[in-house]
Write a protein that holds these residues in place. Structure first.
Motif: not given
Ligand SMILES: NC(=O)c1ccc[n+]([C@@H]2O[C@H](COP(=O)([O-])OP(=O)(O)OC[C@H]3O[C@@H](n4cnc5c(N)ncnc54)[C@H](OP(=O)(O)O)[C@@H]3O)[C@@H](O)[C@H]2O)c1
Length: 253
Positions: A5-11, A27-33, A37-45, A60-64
């Motif tokens: 899972s990724i936390i963040g929506s920046g670069n 497997e990309l489980v979740q993106v926490f933002v 809207a910042a990541v809506a074009h990249l991953i299933n809403p 694994l949680f990636i805090v970006a």
């Protein structure tokens, strides 16, 4: 398959999403933002969340997120004893709240949302507190990059400073070159083959072998002519400092 899972929506978050989408090992489980809207074009809403209480388990949680927010955000993850890493070049592994297993996943590249990159050629510097976590992080890194290094927090700090010199400072010098071109009615494009060749040379030569120019030749007459030509005090100071450093061959001034 490793669940990430990724936390963040920046670069960095956006480039990681693109890279993980390309591999079948993750497997990309979740993106926490904060801003979906910042990541809506990249991953299933239905994988985008903005409430920490909705975060589900992952390997694994990636805090970006911004360097200053790493501690606060990692502390807000509603789990303990999970593997949580940040992506910063200059922040210690200890910045991750120690209720979880701490790590670092630092992609050594200049990343902008608007510029595509080939993640396979980006070095990823990883650090963990134990061998088992290292193996997880290494698998994740190798799934998106061909270049993976084990780098500890002290080394990473030095690496980040070296990166500032070879990337940010060099880019600032491009800016000065661009300004000088504009002031003298010259196209900056005329310098691009020189910029390209200078970067290419460093792939096969040591920096001190690749250096040319008046400072390397200790050509004081040309150096003084350049200093007389420059009217901007800031440009003059930078010219003098870099010239002295080249003449002294990078040794202490
Ligand atoms: N860009 C690079 O070239 C690069 C390369 C390697 C490593 N890094 C590192 O990677 C990390 C992220 O950099 P970046 O360039 O992706 O930054 P960025 O584009 O500025 O994005 C920062 C992200 O952090 C989020 N954020 C900031 N404060 C927050 C908080 N208090 N709570 C939750 N989210 C918060 C922002 O959310 P909002 O959008 O809602 O504000 C945004 O999603 C940094 O540690 C940086 O040092 C960057």
């Amino acid at each position: 398959m490793i669940r990430v899972s990724i936390i963040g929506s920046g670069n960095v978050a956006q480039h990681l999403i693109v890279a993980f989408n390309k591999t079948t090992d993750i497997e990309l489980v979740q993106v926490f933002v904060r801003n979906g809207a910042a990541v809506a074009h990249l991953i299933n809403p239905d994988k985008i969340y903005n409430n920490f209480n909705d975060i589900i388990a992952a390997d694994l949680f990636i805090v970006a997120v911004t360097d200053d927010a790493i501690t606060e955000v990692s502390a807000a993850i509603p789990f303990s004893n999970e593997l949580v890493v940040h992506t910063s070049g200059s922040v210690s592994i200890s910045a991750i709240d120690n209720k979880n297993r701490q790590g670092v996943f630092y992609p050594l590249q200049t990343l902008s949302k608007s510029k595509e990159v080939d993640f396979k050629s980006i070095p990823i510097c990883i650090e963990t507190k134990n061998e088992k976590d290292f193996q997880i992080l290494e698998k994740v890194a190798k799934s998106i990059s061909n270049i993976v290094y084990k780098i500890n927090s002290e080394q990473r700090k030095a690496l980040h400073i070296a990166a500032v010199f070879v990337c940010n400072f060099v880019n600032h010098l491009y800016q000065i070159g661009n300004d000088i071109c504009i002031e003298n009615d010259l196209p900056f494009d005329i310098l691009k083959p020189l910029i390209q060749e200078t970067a290419n040379k460093i792939l096969t030569l040591q920096p001190n072998q690749a250096q040319t120019g008046p400072a390397k030749r200790k050509d004081i007459k040309t150096i003084n002519a350049h200093l007389s030509f420059l009217s901007d005090e800031n440009q003059k100071e930078i010219y003098k400092m870099l010239t002295k450093s080249i003449i002294d061959n990078g040794k202490k001034l």
